[in-house]
Design an enzyme around this catalytic site. Structure first.
Site, short mmCIF file in Angstrom:
data_model
loop_
_atom_site.label_atom_id
_atom_site.label_comp_id
_atom_site.label_asym_id
_atom_site.label_seq_id
_atom_site.Cartn_x
_atom_site.Cartn_y
_atom_site.Cartn_z
N ASP A 9 0.88 -1.16 0.00
CA ASP A 9 0.00 0.00 0.00
C ASP A 9 0.93 1.22 0.00
O ASP A 9 2.15 1.09 0.14
CB ASP A 9 -0.88 -0.05 1.25
CG ASP A 9 -1.74 1.19 1.42
OD1 ASP A 9 -2.28 1.69 0.42
OD2 ASP A 9 -1.84 1.68 2.56
N ASP A 11 -0.15 5.14 1.09
CA ASP A 11 -0.42 6.07 2.18
C ASP A 11 -0.37 5.36 3.53
O ASP A 11 -0.98 4.30 3.72
CB ASP A 11 -1.80 6.72 2.02
CG ASP A 11 -1.86 7.67 0.83
OD1 ASP A 11 -0.80 8.10 0.37
OD2 ASP A 11 -2.98 7.97 0.38
#
Length: 270
Positions: A9, A11
């Protein structure tokens, strides 16, 4: 290690903030953002915000400078470079947007470490305004997953990655948010999921870890991420070659409820 696909991922996993909020706050548009937030989907909101920024004289260079200041733990870049140097294939699956991700990765000097980026499409138009669109056009069809936001099901992306795997491949998935729960459920025995401790995906997994087939190894900050990720890579290397890639003097942090000694082969996208 050639047999490993590491999926990050972005953020709050690679960088330590939400990139959308970081840009909005950094450019002084927080009040307008909060005012509009209840009225439209997130991607539409971000596209609206970039329109307003442009109308008020904010340039692409201004956005880039804010992105370059995105907070990141000092061990994240070494972790990415180490995993890449060890032969792992690195990918990103993120609900941020391509412009933000590519800008930050280029600034950090690690964009070339990644073979694939999956995120909401974005581009700079002829007027110099950044446009942001949903990964999945939910105005036309649904992706069919009730766990994920309408614009992106990360589980669908992980299934595509799995379908393209060839030979003995293992997936290590790292994430923090609730959107990372669906792809965690799609991983198989022999894969690994690394949820960020005390973040939404970790809390969801902890409610019923038995639903997760992959081995679960939590992490809390960049130093932890580097250590746990490299330990897993080393472990897989030992299983394959009976020899570690490097010396390991620390144990994995794990909330695994099973002992999958030998990860199963999974398909890998090209």
């Amino acid at each position: 290690m050639a047999g490993i696909v590491v999926v990050f991922d972005f953020d709050k996993t690679i960088i330590d903030r939400d990139s959308d909020n970081w840009v909005v706050d950094g450019l002084g548009f927080t009040d307008l953002f909060n005012q509009l937030l209840p009225t439209m989907p997130w991607n539409t909101l971000m596209d609206t915000m970039t329109k307003e920024m442009h109308a008020q004289g904010t340039t692409i260079d201004d956005i880039v400078e804010v992105l370059k200041r995105s907070p990141i733990h000092p061990r994240i870049v070494p972790a990415i470079k180490s995993a890449h140097a060890l032969g792992c294939e690195l990918r990103i699956v993120s609900d941020a947007n391509m412009f933000f991700i590519e800008t930050i990765l280029e600034h950090l000097g690690v964009k070339g470490c990644f073979s694939e980026l999956n995120s909401n499409p974005s581009f700079v138009d002829e007027e110099g305004r950044l446009r942001i669109f949903p990964y999945h056009d939910f105005t036309k069809t649904s992706h069919g997953c009730n766990l994920c936001p309408p614009n992106m099901c990360k589980g669908v992306i992980i299934e595509r990655i799995q379908a393209g795997l060839e030979g003995e491949k293992k997936i290590i998935y790292l994430g923090d948010g609730s959107g990372d729960y669906c792809p965690s459920l799609r991983l198989g025995e022999g894969d690994y999921v690394m949820p960020r401790k005390n973040f939404p995906v970790w809390e969801l997994i902890c409610r019923n870890p038995m639903l997760i087939k992959a081995d679960i190894h939590e992490w809390s900050d960049g130093e932890d991420l580097e250590r746990v990720l490299l330990d897993i890579i080393n472990m897989v290397s030992v299983e394959h070659n009976s020899a570690p890639l490097f010396s390991v003097d620390c144990k994995l942090q794990t909330i695994s409820t099973s002992n999958h000694a030998l990860p199963h082969a999974l398909p890998v996208p090209q």
